[in-house]
Scaffold this active site. Sequence first.
Site, PDB file in Angstrom:
ATOM      1  N   ASN A 108       0.859  -1.182   0.000  1.00  0.00           N
ATOM      2  CA  ASN A 108       0.000   0.000   0.000  1.00  0.00           C
ATOM      3  C   ASN A 108       0.894   1.230   0.000  1.00  0.00           C
ATOM      4  OD1 ASN A 108      -2.382   1.616   0.292  1.00  0.00           O
ATOM      5  ND2 ASN A 108      -1.900   1.856   2.473  1.00  0.00           N
ATOM      6  N   HIS A 110       0.974   5.203   1.329  1.00  0.00           N
ATOM      7  CA  HIS A 110       0.307   6.064   2.308  1.00  0.00           C
ATOM      8  C   HIS A 110       1.012   7.416   2.339  1.00  0.00           C
ATOM      9  CE1 HIS A 110      -2.077   7.008   5.819  1.00  0.00           C
ATOM     10  NE2 HIS A 110      -0.985   7.455   6.405  1.00  0.00           N
ATOM     11  N   SER A 137       5.023   6.762   2.207  1.00  0.00           N
ATOM     12  CA  SER A 137       5.603   5.469   2.569  1.00  0.00           C
ATOM     13  C   SER A 137       4.924   4.366   1.773  1.00  0.00           C
ATOM     14  CB  SER A 137       5.362   5.154   4.049  1.00  0.00           C
ATOM     15  OG  SER A 137       5.725   6.235   4.880  1.00  0.00           O
ATOM     16  N   THR A 142      -0.736  -5.352   6.470  1.00  0.00           N
ATOM     17  CA  THR A 142      -1.051  -6.337   7.512  1.00  0.00           C
ATOM     18  C   THR A 142      -2.446  -6.013   8.049  1.00  0.00           C
ATOM     19  OG1 THR A 142       0.017  -4.917   9.143  1.00  0.00           O
ATOM     20  CG2 THR A 142       1.370  -6.672   8.201  1.00  0.00           C
ATOM     21  N   ASP A 146      -2.518   0.733   7.953  1.00  0.00           N
ATOM     22  CA  ASP A 146      -1.278   1.497   7.699  1.00  0.00           C
ATOM     23  C   ASP A 146      -0.147   1.125   8.654  1.00  0.00           C
ATOM     24  OD1 ASP A 146      -2.701   2.874   5.741  1.00  0.00           O
ATOM     25  OD2 ASP A 146      -3.338   4.433   7.127  1.00  0.00           O
TER      26      ASP A 146
HETATM   27  C1  GRF Z   1      -2.729   8.890  -2.545  1.00  0.00           C
HETATM   28  O1  GRF Z   1      -2.393  10.057  -1.864  1.00  0.00           O
HETATM   29  C2  GRF Z   1      -2.301   7.698  -1.746  1.00  0.00           C
HETATM   30  O2  GRF Z   1      -1.135   7.912  -1.009  1.00  0.00           O
HETATM   31  C3  GRF Z   1      -3.458   7.491  -0.817  1.00  0.00           C
HETATM   32  O3  GRF Z   1      -4.596   7.813  -1.591  1.00  0.00           O
HETATM   33  C4  GRF Z   1      -4.239   8.703  -2.620  1.00  0.00           C
HETATM   34  C5  GRF Z   1      -4.661   8.063  -3.904  1.00  0.00           C
HETATM   35  O4  GRF Z   1      -4.460   8.894  -5.017  1.00  0.00           O
HETATM   36  N1  GRF Z   1      -3.441   6.159  -0.279  1.00  0.00           N
HETATM   37  P1  GRF Z   1      -4.546   8.270  -6.460  1.00  0.00           P
HETATM   38  O5  GRF Z   1      -5.917   7.644  -6.602  1.00  0.00           O
HETATM   39  O6  GRF Z   1      -3.456   7.255  -6.591  1.00  0.00           O
HETATM   40  O7  GRF Z   1      -4.368   9.413  -7.413  1.00  0.00           O
END
Ligand code: GRF
Length: 316
Positions: A108, A110, A137, A142, A146
């Site tokens: 993922n 984040h 990050s 898990t 996050d």
């Molecule tokens: C990104 O900021 C990502 O870090 C978070 O959700 C947002 C998704 O943006 N988990 P996108 O759909 O990839 O443009």
Amino acid sequence: MTKAKVAVLISGRGSNMAALLYAAKAADCPYEIVLVAANDSEAAGLTLAAAEGIATFAHSHKGLKRAEFDAIIDARLREAGAHYVALAGYMRLLSPEFVANWEGRMLNIHPSLLPKYKGLNTHAQAIAAGDSHAGCSVHIVTAELDDGPVLGQTPVAILPGDSEDSLAARILIAEHQLYSRTLADFVTRERSPDYLLAKVRERALALPQVDEVTSHGMPCFGILKGKKFAYVSHNHHGDGVVALLVKTTAAEEQAMLIESDPARYYRPAYFGDGWVGIRLDLGDTDWDQIAERLHAGWRQVAPRKLLGLMDIAEEF
Ligand code: GRF
């Protein structure tokens, strides 16, 4: 080189998905995107993925229990042949079953420097806290939100006068770079000879009275001062592959395995019919199955007395 098959799950814009998809167009990228799936058929990213010739799937989660919905997604991921899942702005909490099914194979991204600011509104929190840097990050998913092991991070300086939006926009640039690089490193690691040997070693040495020696120039596992049941071969006789050579349990087993999956199983040169070669470098090794094969091979050479004790222990 066979490319690792990755499915991307999105809920909206999908700019990180797009970054992964375009990085995957490079000939030397170690992964390919086999599916983009969303829990919202309106997710803008789906249109882009489809236009780029990637298979897409959308199913609304509305009215479904979490585990039910996740099972639908899970089935699609498997149908697409995905070996890894990349969450990219996927706004769903995942069921424990789904997380367990993809354990160690789901990443993922984040928008914070984890472990700081899990959950939502990360940019506002970083600004309010007066941090000099925010960032992003990539981590292994898990059961905790996050929370999994962090694989890579990029700090992004907070500028005077930054708003939530201006900071988010700059972090997004960093996200797009970080995600594809981290994913590429992650899937490559699973093909490196040292990593693959370590995975076999962990499983082989967990069996009773086993030690490791070097034999014919290969790491080799056997009963202490006894017979061998497994070797890890790397570029043996210049074949360029990393494989487990393991004792089979029946005369026909080698042929049956090769017939079932000729890209994975092979007849190891100089080992005869009582052994089978299993490629470990295809990027989709089932490690539980390897553990079972090692166990079965071990049983072939373990002294009867030890086997008897094991069988008694297993009955309890
Ligand atoms: C990104 O900021 C990502 O870090 C978070 O959700 C947002 C998704 O943006 N988990 P996108 O759909 O990839 O443009």
